[in-house]
Design a protein around this motif. Structure first.
Motif, PDB file in Angstrom:
ATOM      1  N   ALA A 152       0.833  -1.209   0.000  1.00  0.00           N
ATOM      2  CA  ALA A 152       0.000   0.000   0.000  1.00  0.00           C
ATOM      3  C   ALA A 152       0.871   1.263   0.000  1.00  0.00           C
ATOM      4  N   GLN A 153       1.933   1.248   0.793  1.00  0.00           N
ATOM      5  CA  GLN A 153       2.831   2.406   0.851  1.00  0.00           C
ATOM      6  C   GLN A 153       3.530   2.619  -0.501  1.00  0.00           C
ATOM      7  N   ARG A 154       3.939   1.563  -1.159  1.00  0.00           N
ATOM      8  CA  ARG A 154       4.606   1.650  -2.458  1.00  0.00           C
ATOM      9  C   ARG A 154       3.667   2.236  -3.510  1.00  0.00           C
ATOM     10  N   ARG A 155       2.424   1.762  -3.535  1.00  0.00           N
ATOM     11  CA  ARG A 155       1.444   2.282  -4.500  1.00  0.00           C
ATOM     12  C   ARG A 155       1.118   3.746  -4.227  1.00  0.00           C
ATOM     13  N   LEU A 156       1.056   4.111  -2.986  1.00  0.00           N
ATOM     14  CA  LEU A 156       0.788   5.498  -2.621  1.00  0.00           C
ATOM     15  C   LEU A 156       1.931   6.409  -3.109  1.00  0.00           C
ATOM     16  N   ARG A 157       3.173   5.963  -2.921  1.00  0.00           N
ATOM     17  CA  ARG A 157       4.334   6.729  -3.383  1.00  0.00           C
ATOM     18  C   ARG A 157       4.339   6.864  -4.904  1.00  0.00           C
ATOM     19  N   GLU A 158       4.021   5.795  -5.620  1.00  0.00           N
ATOM     20  CA  GLU A 158       3.999   5.829  -7.085  1.00  0.00           C
ATOM     21  C   GLU A 158       2.897   6.743  -7.602  1.00  0.00           C
ATOM     22  N   SER A 159       1.729   6.700  -6.989  1.00  0.00           N
ATOM     23  CA  SER A 159       0.624   7.540  -7.465  1.00  0.00           C
ATOM     24  C   SER A 159       0.885   9.014  -7.176  1.00  0.00           C
ATOM     25  N   SER A 160       1.527   9.321  -6.059  1.00  0.00           N
ATOM     26  CA  SER A 160       1.794  10.728  -5.760  1.00  0.00           C
ATOM     27  C   SER A 160       2.887  11.284  -6.668  1.00  0.00           C
ATOM     28  N   SER A 161       3.828  10.460  -7.105  1.00  0.00           N
ATOM     29  CA  SER A 161       4.880  10.951  -7.994  1.00  0.00           C
ATOM     30  C   SER A 161       4.350  11.153  -9.408  1.00  0.00           C
ATOM     31  N   ARG A 162       3.320  10.435  -9.798  1.00  0.00           N
ATOM     32  CA  ARG A 162       2.721  10.613 -11.125  1.00  0.00           C
ATOM     33  C   ARG A 162       1.893  11.886 -11.205  1.00  0.00           C
ATOM     34  N   GLU A 163       1.290  12.288 -10.108  1.00  0.00           N
ATOM     35  CA  GLU A 163       0.412  13.456 -10.093  1.00  0.00           C
ATOM     36  C   GLU A 163       1.187  14.760 -10.194  1.00  0.00           C
ATOM     37  N   GLN A 164       2.417  14.806  -9.734  1.00  0.00           N
ATOM     38  CA  GLN A 164       3.194  16.038  -9.759  1.00  0.00           C
ATOM     39  C   GLN A 164       3.784  16.241 -11.150  1.00  0.00           C
ATOM     40  N   PRO A 165       3.480  17.382 -11.759  1.00  0.00           N
ATOM     41  CA  PRO A 165       4.063  17.636 -13.086  1.00  0.00           C
ATOM     42  C   PRO A 165       5.559  17.879 -12.944  1.00  0.00           C
ATOM     43  N   PRO A 166       6.308  17.582 -13.996  1.00  0.00           N
ATOM     44  CA  PRO A 166       7.751  17.833 -13.918  1.00  0.00           C
ATOM     45  C   PRO A 166       8.012  19.330 -13.768  1.00  0.00           C
ATOM     46  N   LEU A 167       9.056  19.657 -13.059  1.00  0.00           N
ATOM     47  CA  LEU A 167       9.370  21.058 -12.815  1.00  0.00           C
ATOM     48  C   LEU A 167       9.964  21.683 -14.071  1.00  0.00           C
ATOM     49  N   ASP A 168       9.449  22.841 -14.459  1.00  0.00           N
ATOM     50  CA  ASP A 168       9.989  23.582 -15.588  1.00  0.00           C
ATOM     51  C   ASP A 168      11.090  24.493 -15.085  1.00  0.00           C
ATOM     52  N   PRO A 169      12.087  24.726 -15.913  1.00  0.00           N
ATOM     53  CA  PRO A 169      13.122  25.671 -15.484  1.00  0.00           C
ATOM     54  C   PRO A 169      12.516  27.063 -15.364  1.00  0.00           C
ATOM     55  N   PRO A 170      13.056  27.887 -14.509  1.00  0.00           N
ATOM     56  CA  PRO A 170      12.488  29.236 -14.365  1.00  0.00           C
ATOM     57  C   PRO A 170      12.661  30.017 -15.659  1.00  0.00           C
ATOM     58  N   PRO A 171      11.693  30.877 -15.981  1.00  0.00           N
ATOM     59  CA  PRO A 171      11.796  31.626 -17.234  1.00  0.00           C
ATOM     60  C   PRO A 171      12.988  32.579 -17.202  1.00  0.00           C
ATOM     61  N   VAL A 172      13.631  32.700 -18.350  1.00  0.00           N
ATOM     62  CA  VAL A 172      14.779  33.592 -18.476  1.00  0.00           C
ATOM     63  C   VAL A 172      14.253  34.952 -18.927  1.00  0.00           C
ATOM     64  N   PRO A 173      14.540  36.013 -18.183  1.00  0.00           N
ATOM     65  CA  PRO A 173      14.034  37.317 -18.594  1.00  0.00           C
ATOM     66  C   PRO A 173      14.706  37.785 -19.877  1.00  0.00           C
ATOM     67  N   ALA A 174      13.940  38.445 -20.714  1.00  0.00           N
ATOM     68  CA  ALA A 174      14.486  38.969 -21.967  1.00  0.00           C
ATOM     69  C   ALA A 174      15.437  40.119 -21.653  1.00  0.00           C
ATOM     70  N   PRO A 175      16.525  40.185 -22.391  1.00  0.00           N
ATOM     71  CA  PRO A 175      17.456  41.279 -22.129  1.00  0.00           C
ATOM     72  C   PRO A 175      16.806  42.621 -22.441  1.00  0.00           C
ATOM     73  N   ALA A 176      17.133  43.617 -21.645  1.00  0.00           N
ATOM     74  CA  ALA A 176      16.574  44.944 -21.847  1.00  0.00           C
ATOM     75  C   ALA A 176      17.183  45.563 -23.101  1.00  0.00           C
ATOM     76  N   ARG A 177      16.341  46.195 -23.912  1.00  0.00           N
ATOM     77  CA  ARG A 177      16.829  46.854 -25.117  1.00  0.00           C
ATOM     78  C   ARG A 177      17.455  48.187 -24.735  1.00  0.00           C
ATOM     79  N   LEU A 178      18.533  48.484 -25.397  1.00  0.00           N
ATOM     80  CA  LEU A 178      19.246  49.727 -25.150  1.00  0.00           C
ATOM     81  C   LEU A 178      18.682  50.832 -26.038  1.00  0.00           C
TER      82      LEU A 178
END
Length: 152
Positions: free
Chosen positions: A22-48
């Motif tokens: 039961a503990q193994r199935r609970l761990r597997e189901s909770s890891s499937r529900e979490q979406p993979p983490l996206d890298p933080p957005p890179v800010p666009a360089p400011a135009r001069l």
């Protein structure tokens, strides 16, 4: 050993196995529900501002930092590597980077400034584009910077 003790041991082993499953199935189901983490957005360089950009690109070229000049050109104008390289090489050779020379003296922007003083932004943009051979957006940005500078 008595039969009663063996029964309790078997029951404990079965209960432990069920809990582990039961503990193994609970761990597997909770890891499937979490979406993979996206890298933080890179800010666009400011135009001069156009004046700042031109001064900075000239500094880089004079210092022999052609690659950094190309990178700056790409960031500023959002163009591809080939176009940025060709434009920087044109600047190094003393040619205008947009394929044609300005139609008037570069330092004589009096007519553009006059159009801005008269609140005729469209005319100023047309004059700027004709003189420097830049895109509409670049001309508008340059005229906006000029207007801001003129108004102090």
């Amino acid at each position: 050993m008595s039969l009663n003790l063996i029964g309790w041991i078997v029951l404990a082993l079965i209960a432990g196995g069920v809990l582990a499953l039961a503990q193994r199935r609970l761990r597997e189901s909770s890891s499937r529900e979490q979406p993979p983490l996206d890298p933080p957005p890179v800010p666009a360089p400011a135009r001069l501002a156009p004046e700042v950009f031109q001064a900075r690109i000239k500094e880089l070229i004079d210092a022999g930092q052609t690659i950094n000049a190309i990178k700056l050109y790409r960031e500023q104008h959002g163009v591809g590597l080939k176009e940025a390289k060709d434009s920087v090489e044109a600047l190094i050779a003393g040619r205008h980077p947009f394929g044609r020379e300005p139609s008037g003296p570069v330092d004589a922007d009096a007519d553009i400034e006059q159009a801005l003083r008269e609140d005729n932004l469209i005319e100023a943009i047309k004059l700027y584009r004709d003189r420097y051979g830049v895109s509409l957006k670049e001309a508008k940005d340059a005229c906006d910077a000029m207007r801001k500078r003129l108004r102090g």
